[in-house]
Design a protein around this motif. Structure first.
Motif, PDB file in Angstrom:
ATOM      1  N   ALA A 120      -2.095   8.761  -3.977  1.00  0.00           N
ATOM      2  CA  ALA A 120      -2.384   9.512  -2.751  1.00  0.00           C
ATOM      3  C   ALA A 120      -3.195   8.691  -1.746  1.00  0.00           C
ATOM      4  CB  ALA A 120      -3.119  10.803  -3.091  1.00  0.00           C
ATOM      5  N   ALA A 121      -4.097   7.863  -2.257  1.00  0.00           N
ATOM      6  CA  ALA A 121      -4.935   7.092  -1.333  1.00  0.00           C
ATOM      7  C   ALA A 121      -4.205   5.847  -0.825  1.00  0.00           C
ATOM      8  CB  ALA A 121      -6.223   6.681  -2.035  1.00  0.00           C
ATOM      9  N   THR A 122      -3.312   5.313  -1.659  1.00  0.00           N
ATOM     10  CA  THR A 122      -2.656   4.045  -1.309  1.00  0.00           C
ATOM     11  C   THR A 122      -1.580   4.240  -0.247  1.00  0.00           C
ATOM     12  OG1 THR A 122      -2.783   3.663  -3.677  1.00  0.00           O
ATOM     13  CG2 THR A 122      -1.652   1.975  -2.383  1.00  0.00           C
ATOM     14  N   VAL A 123      -0.854   5.354  -0.393  1.00  0.00           N
ATOM     15  CA  VAL A 123       0.338   5.520   0.431  1.00  0.00           C
ATOM     16  C   VAL A 123       0.062   5.503   1.946  1.00  0.00           C
ATOM     17  CG1 VAL A 123       2.127   7.217   1.000  1.00  0.00           C
ATOM     18  CG2 VAL A 123       1.850   6.404  -1.339  1.00  0.00           C
ATOM     19  N   PRO A 124      -0.979   6.176   2.418  1.00  0.00           N
ATOM     20  CA  PRO A 124      -1.238   6.095   3.867  1.00  0.00           C
ATOM     21  C   PRO A 124      -1.504   4.659   4.322  1.00  0.00           C
ATOM     22  CG  PRO A 124      -2.539   7.853   2.873  1.00  0.00           C
ATOM     23  CD  PRO A 124      -1.906   7.120   1.753  1.00  0.00           C
ATOM     24  N   VAL A 172      -0.200   1.992   2.956  1.00  0.00           N
ATOM     25  CA  VAL A 172       1.095   1.301   2.970  1.00  0.00           C
ATOM     26  C   VAL A 172       1.877   1.706   4.220  1.00  0.00           C
ATOM     27  CG1 VAL A 172       3.301   1.076   1.785  1.00  0.00           C
ATOM     28  CG2 VAL A 172       1.184   1.096   0.473  1.00  0.00           C
ATOM     29  N   ARG A 173       1.780   2.976   4.526  1.00  0.00           N
ATOM     30  CA  ARG A 173       2.482   3.469   5.714  1.00  0.00           C
ATOM     31  C   ARG A 173       1.984   2.730   6.962  1.00  0.00           C
ATOM     32  NH1 ARG A 173       2.334   9.437   8.438  1.00  0.00           N
ATOM     33  NH2 ARG A 173       4.428   9.321   9.274  1.00  0.00           N
ATOM     34  N   ALA A 174       0.658   2.587   7.070  1.00  0.00           N
ATOM     35  CA  ALA A 174       0.082   1.899   8.231  1.00  0.00           C
ATOM     36  C   ALA A 174       0.541   0.438   8.247  1.00  0.00           C
ATOM     37  CB  ALA A 174      -1.432   1.990   8.180  1.00  0.00           C
ATOM     38  N   MET A 175       0.609  -0.164   7.041  1.00  0.00           N
ATOM     39  CA  MET A 175       1.026  -1.567   6.950  1.00  0.00           C
ATOM     40  C   MET A 175       2.478  -1.737   7.421  1.00  0.00           C
ATOM     41  SD  MET A 175       1.086  -3.851   3.549  1.00  0.00           S
ATOM     42  CE  MET A 175       2.680  -3.209   3.085  1.00  0.00           C
ATOM     43  N   ILE A 176       3.340  -0.808   6.980  1.00  0.00           N
ATOM     44  CA  ILE A 176       4.753  -0.874   7.386  1.00  0.00           C
ATOM     45  C   ILE A 176       4.861  -0.730   8.906  1.00  0.00           C
ATOM     46  CG2 ILE A 176       6.936   0.410   7.315  1.00  0.00           C
ATOM     47  CD1 ILE A 176       6.479   0.902   4.347  1.00  0.00           C
ATOM     48  N   SER A 223      -1.119  -8.010  -3.623  1.00  0.00           N
ATOM     49  CA  SER A 223      -1.957  -6.835  -3.888  1.00  0.00           C
ATOM     50  C   SER A 223      -3.050  -6.725  -2.826  1.00  0.00           C
ATOM     51  CB  SER A 223      -2.552  -6.869  -5.292  1.00  0.00           C
ATOM     52  OG  SER A 223      -3.447  -7.948  -5.401  1.00  0.00           O
ATOM     53  N   ARG A 224      -3.463  -7.874  -2.277  1.00  0.00           N
ATOM     54  CA  ARG A 224      -4.468  -7.801  -1.205  1.00  0.00           C
ATOM     55  C   ARG A 224      -3.844  -7.279   0.088  1.00  0.00           C
ATOM     56  NH1 ARG A 224      -8.140 -12.977  -2.197  1.00  0.00           N
ATOM     57  NH2 ARG A 224      -9.230 -12.107  -3.985  1.00  0.00           N
ATOM     58  N   ALA A 225      -2.569  -7.627   0.296  1.00  0.00           N
ATOM     59  CA  ALA A 225      -1.914  -7.224   1.551  1.00  0.00           C
ATOM     60  C   ALA A 225      -1.620  -5.728   1.563  1.00  0.00           C
ATOM     61  CB  ALA A 225      -0.625  -8.017   1.742  1.00  0.00           C
ATOM     62  N   ALA A 226      -1.419  -5.136   0.355  1.00  0.00           N
ATOM     63  CA  ALA A 226      -0.991  -3.720   0.312  1.00  0.00           C
ATOM     64  C   ALA A 226      -2.185  -2.768   0.429  1.00  0.00           C
ATOM     65  CB  ALA A 226      -0.242  -3.439  -0.970  1.00  0.00           C
TER      66      ALA A 226
END
Ligand SMILES: NC(=O)c1ccc[n+]([C@@H]2O[C@H](COP(=O)([O-])OP(=O)(O)OC[C@H]3O[C@@H](n4cnc5c(N)ncnc54)[C@H](OP(=O)(O)O)[C@@H]3O)[C@@H](O)[C@H]2O)c1
Length: 291
Positions: free
Chosen positions: A222-226, A228-232, A288-291
Motif C-alpha cells: 500500500a505504501a509502495t504503490v503510490p 511507483v505511480r509517481a515514478m512512472i 530498489s533505490r529507484a523504486a
C-alpha cells in the motif's frame, strides 16, 4: 498545407496506429512516401487516422485496418485487405511493424492473473499471430519485421514485472525468428525505446494497479504503490517524443544493413554497458533505490 509524398517507397503494415508511436510512425512514413496500412481497434479511430492523413494531404497513403491483434478473424481479414490493396498498386509488403502493446504494472504478488494473460495475449501472442499471418506477403515482398520492444525487454524493473516479462518474451521470439528467417534474407529488427511521451502510461491497465484500485485494502504494498505511480508519471513526462521512435523505425526499414536492435533512450551507452556488465547484486540495489 499538405506535403507532396515521394511515392513508390513500398507498403507497410503497422499495428496499434490509433495513438502514440504507431500513429506518429504511420503519418511519418506516409510523409516519406510509404503506403501505410494502419491497424486500429474502432471505426472511430479508423476515421480519425484517415482524417489526420487527409489533413496533411496524404489521405491515399494511409489506409486504416480494423485489427485487434488478439482477434484471429480480424487478423485474417486484415491480411485479405492488405493483399487487395497491394494488388491494386502492384506492390509487395516491405514491412510489418508490430507496435500494438499495453502496460500492466504492479507488484507480482498481487497482479490479477487475468491481467497477466491479457498482456501476454497482446504483447507476445498477438505479435506472433500477426507475424505468422503476414509472413507469406513479407516473403513475397522481401519485407522486414520490426518489433517494438522496450528497455524493459533488457532489464526488468520492480513493479513493471508483467510488462517487462512480455517484452523479454518478445526479445526472445525476435532473436529466434531473426535466425530462422535468414535463409530468405528477411530481417527481424527490435526497437527498444526508453520512456516515450505517449498516452500508454495513463491508460487503464497501467493506472488500475498503480492507482491501488485492485490492491487488497491490507496490501503490504500500500505504501509502495503510490511511489511507483509517481515514478512512472515522472518517467513518462520526461519521455522522448514519439517522433524519435518513428525515425528509428524508418531507419530500420531502409538501412541497407540494419542492426538487430535499436536502443532509444537517454544515456544509451551507459544503459547498454550497465545491462551487459553490471552484476545482479548491483543492478538489484540500484533498481530498489529507484523504486
Ligand atoms: N511509451 C513508452 O514509454 C514506450 C516505451 C517503450 C516501448 N513502448 C512500446 O511502444 C508500443 C506503442 O506504445 P505507445 O507508447 O505508443 O502507446 P499507446 O499510445 O497506448 O499506443 C498503443 C497502441 O496499441 C494499440 N493496442 C492495444 N491493444 C491492442 C490490441 N489488442 N490489438 C491492437 N492494437 C492494440 C492501442 O490501441 P487503442 O487505442 O485501441 O487502445 C494503441 O493504438 C507498445 O508496444 C509499447 O510497449 C512504449
Amino acid at each position: 498545407m499538405g506535403e507532396t509524398p515521394a511515392r513508390g517507397r513500398g507498403a507497410v503494415v503497422i499495428t496499434g496506429a490509433s495513438s502514440g508511436i504507431g500513429r506518429t510512425t504511420a503519418l511519418l512514413l506516409a510523409r516519406r512516401g510509404w503506403l501505410v496500412f494502419g491497424g486500429v481497434r474502432t471505426e472511430r479511430d479508423a476515421v480519425d487516422l484517415a482524417a489526420a492523413a487527409g489533413a496533411i494531404g496524404l489521405g491515399g497513403l494511409v489506409q486504416p485496418l480494423l485489427l485487434d491483434v488478439t482477434d484471429p478473424e480480424q487478423i485474417r481479414a486484415a491480411v485479405r485487405a492488405v493483399e487487395v490493396g497491394l494488388r491494386a498498386r502492384d506492390a509487395g509488403l516491405a514491412g510489418l511493424i508490430n507496435n500494438a502493446g499495453i502496460v500492466v504494472a504492479g507488484p507480482i504478488e498481487e497482479v490479477p492473473l487475468a491481467r497477466l494473460r491479457a498482456i501476454f495475449a497482446t504483447n507476445v501472442i498477438g505479435v506472433v499471430a500477426v507475424t505468422q499471418a503476414f509472413l507469406p506477403l513479407l516473403r513475397a515482398g522481401g519485407g522486414r519485421i520490426i518489433n517494438i520492444s522496450s528497455v524493459s525487454g533488457r532489464i526488468a524493473p520492480p513493479f513493471l514485472g508483467p510488462y517487462a516479462a512480455s517484452k523479454f518474451a518478445l526479445e526472445a521470439l525476435s532473436d529466434s525468428l531473426r535466425v530462422e528467417l535468414r535463409p530468405w534474407g528477411l530481417r527481424v529488427i527490435l526497437i527498444e525505446p526508453g520512456p516515450i511521451a505517449t498516452p500508454i502510461w495513463g491508460k487503464g491497465e497501467a493506472d488500475a494497479l498503480a492507482d491501488r484500485a485492485d490492491l487488497p485494502a491490507d496490501s503490504p504494498y500500500a505504501a509502495t504503490v503510490p511511489r511507483v505511480r509517481a515514478m512512472i508519471r515522472r518517467a513518462a513526462s520526461r519521455g522522448l517524443p514519439a517522433e524519435r521512435v518513428a525515425e528509428a523505425i524508418l531507419l530500420a526499414l531502409t538501412a541497407p544493413h540494419p542492426r538487430a536492435r535499436y536502443l532509444l533512450t537517454r544515456h544509451r551507452l551507459i544503459f547498454a554497458l550497465f545491462v551487459r556488465l553490471a552484476p545482479d547484486g548491483l543492478r538489484d540495489l540500484l533498481l530498489s533505490r529507484a523504486a
